[in-house]
Each structure stands twice: as structure tokens, then as C-alpha cells.
Design an enzyme around this catalytic site. Structure first.
Site, PDB file in Angstrom:
ATOM      1  N   TYR A 157     -39.975  26.427   5.224  1.00  0.00           N
ATOM      2  CA  TYR A 157     -38.850  27.167   5.809  1.00  0.00           C
ATOM      3  C   TYR A 157     -38.325  28.180   4.804  1.00  0.00           C
ATOM      4  O   TYR A 157     -37.766  27.826   3.769  1.00  0.00           O
ATOM      5  CB  TYR A 157     -37.751  26.188   6.199  1.00  0.00           C
ATOM      6  N   LYS A 193     -42.005  29.287   8.325  1.00  0.00           N
ATOM      7  CA  LYS A 193     -40.957  29.544   9.312  1.00  0.00           C
ATOM      8  C   LYS A 193     -39.925  30.466   8.677  1.00  0.00           C
ATOM      9  O   LYS A 193     -39.400  30.166   7.606  1.00  0.00           O
ATOM     10  CB  LYS A 193     -40.305  28.228   9.733  1.00  0.00           C
TER      11      LYS A 193
END
Length: 316
Positions: free
Chosen positions: A133, A158
Site C-alpha cells: 500500500y 495499491k
């Protein structure tokens, strides 16, 4: 493992006595699965990872894995410092998770090369596929993204930053790197209320996204995703203007509402998910009324759309 489509990030329900409510969580996860997401990501941002103790974390992951029953992959959040992130990764594996979402490291800032070291360090703890992330203090550059291709369990990245230019450079560099895994790397749109940026990110090669809205208005979230997939520009514009953009405006009123809003929406829908844990705050009575009105407006717009002809126009 390919993560293509709408991604579910379930809430973590708490009882009035401030414990994880596994029964409500199972019901919530079941409803999420019924909406047809590509994967579940539990105990992550919307699931209040930072507020969970290790035993609670295990309960959340086990409950989701049991409810999923192998029908779709279950990813679990892992984060904190490098040792703590490893401990969560191991706990996720033991609880039956299919993969990990590695959240930004605790507090410290680091250059992209240092982040690659951190990611590789945590990845070495298990064989679970990992999505990294990128947000806050965890910012990769194109060279770092290419370096992650050498970490065999890193499945994808992400993005939670929203810098389309930087993300275009990152995606393009990875795809053109010539690395044997260059075509396998998954890129996900992880921005808050990702529906707002879904079309723009799709255009740069990031078609899949996480939807906080899916956790409390799955009908609206799925309808918007389907509109994007089929290229229905009119439907996308209507749902954005009638629901998602006003939702963003409400979300921006108070820090932390990115989590508190979905929980309030779930409560409005009759699911006893309880309050958010500190340092987050729940919606005020006024904002709860505004959210209820937004949901009504969004569903009224959806009803109108279902009786209107499809208008192509969004780039696939």
C-alpha cells in the site's frame, strides 16, 4: 492470483463492551461476498487495523476466512514497524489468509530504497502473496517499483496517493522493464472513495479499485463499477454527481471520516457494527442525517438509471 474487479474492505464491528463482534462480522462479510467482489481485504484501513490487538486481529481474519469458505481470496492487513508487521503476517497465515496488504511502516519516513528493504523484510516472513500500500510515508518511485519485481511474493501495488502523473510513470516503467514478472504486477486504485478516480486510473492501466462504499451501500458501489466496466458515461456521471461527490464533500468535513462514514452507513442499514475506536470519532447527528439523505438520493438516482437507456462513452 489476479485481483481484477471491485475489492471489498469490510468493517470491523465492535460490541458496546468494546470487543470484536465476530457474529456481526460474519454477517457483514457474507453480505459483502454476496455483492460479488474479486477479493476481501480485512483488518485494513476501513477495518481499523491500527485499533486491533493481536488476538482481535486473529479473530477478524479467521472469521472472514471461515465465511469466505474458499469462494474468493481473503487478504489481511499487516503493518507497523518491521518486526510488528512480520508478526501480523505470520498471524494472518496461521488464520488462513490468502494474502497480505502491507500498510505503511509506523511513523518513520524513508527513501524508496529503504521501503524496498522494509517490504522485502516483511515478505520474507511468509510465502503469502503481498500487495504493498503506497500512501502517507510509503512512497515508491519507478526504480523501487521495478526492484519489487525481485521480491517473488509481492503481487502488486495499491496506490492511495492520487498522483496520476507519478502513478503513470510507475506503471509504465514496470510494464516496460523487461523483467519476467513485469506483466504480472497488479496495480490497484486505493484512494478514499475510489469511484471518483476510477475512470482516470483505468485509463493509465489501473482498472481495479477498493470501494469503501461497498461496505455500506453495495448496490450503489456495484452499479457504479458495472457502469465503468460497460462504458456507460451517463450512469457514471449521474452516480458521481448524486452520491459519490457529495459523499466526498461530507467525508472531508472531519479527519477520519473515511472510516467513520462507512460505519455510520452500515448502522443506518441495520447492521450493528458499533462505534469507531479512538482516535477516530463517530459522525455527529447532523452528519448522520446528511449521510442518510445522500444514500436516499443515490438510490433514487440508481432507480432512475435502471429505467433509462445505456449511453456508451467511458473508455474501457
Amino acid at each position: 492470483m489476479r485481483l481484477h474487479g471491485l475489492l471489498s474492505f469490510p468493517l470491523t464491528p465492535f460490541t458496546a463492551g468494546d470487543t470484536v463482534d465476530a457474529g456481526v462480522l460474519a454477517e457483514h462479510v457474507g453480505r459483502q461476498i454476496a455483492a460479488g467482489p474479486a477479493a476481501l481485504f480485512v483488518a485494513c484501513g476501513t477495518g481499523e487495523f491500527t485499533a486491533l490487538g493481536m488476538d482481535e486481529y486473529r479473530t477478524v481474519v479467521r472469521t472472514a476466512v471461515r465465511e469466505a469458505g474458499g469462494r474468493l481470496p481473503v487478504f489481511a492487513g499487516a503493518g507497523g514497524g518491521p518486526r510488528a508487521a512480520r508478526e501480523f503476517a505470520l498471524a494472518a497465515r496461521e488464520a488462513g489468509a490468502d494474502g497480505l496488504l502491507l500498510l505503511p511502516p509506523y511513523l518513520v519516513a524513508a527513501p524508496p530504497a529503504g521501503l524496498v528493504r522494509h517490504i522485502a523484510y516483511v515478505a520474507a516472513a511468509t510465502a503469502l502473496p503481498m500487495v504493498v500500500y503506497q500512501r502517507a510515508n510509503a512512497v515508491l518511485d519507478p526504480a523501487a517499483a521495478v526492484a519489487l519485481l525481485d521480491v517473488p511474493t509481492v503481487l502488486g501495488i495499491k496506490d492511495g496517493r492520487g498522483d496520476v502523473d507519478a502513478m503513470t510513470r510507475l506503471v509504465t516503467t514496470v510494464r516496460a522493464s523487461g523483467h519476467p514478472r513485469a506483466g504480472e504486477m497488479v496495480f490497484l486504485n486505493g484512494l478514499p472513495t475510489a469511484e471518483v478516480t476510477a475512470v482516470a486510473y483505468r485509463a493509465i492501466g489501473v482498472p481495479s479499485y477498493s470501494s469503501a462504499a461497498l461496505s455500506f451501500v453495495p448496490d450503489l458501489a456495484v452499479a457504479f463499477h458495472q457502469a465503468v466496466e460497460r462504458g456507460d458515461e451517463a450512469a457514471c456521471r449521474t452516480l458521481l454527481s448524486e452520491f459519490f461527490l457529495p459523499l466526498v464533500a461530507l467525508r472531508e468535513q472531519v479527519p477520519g471520516y473515511a472510516v467513520a462514514l462507512p460505519k455510520a452507513g452500515a448502522r443506518l442499514g441495520g447492521l450493528a457494527v458499533g462505534a469507531v475506536r479512538p482516535p477516530l470519532v463517530d459522525l455527529s447527528a447532523e452528519h448522520t442525517e446528511q449521510l442518510a439523505a445522500l444514500i436516499r438520493d443515490g438510490r433514487a438516482a440508481l432507480r432512475r438509471l435502471r429505467t433509462a437507456p445505456v449511453t456508451p462513452g467511458v473508455a474501457a
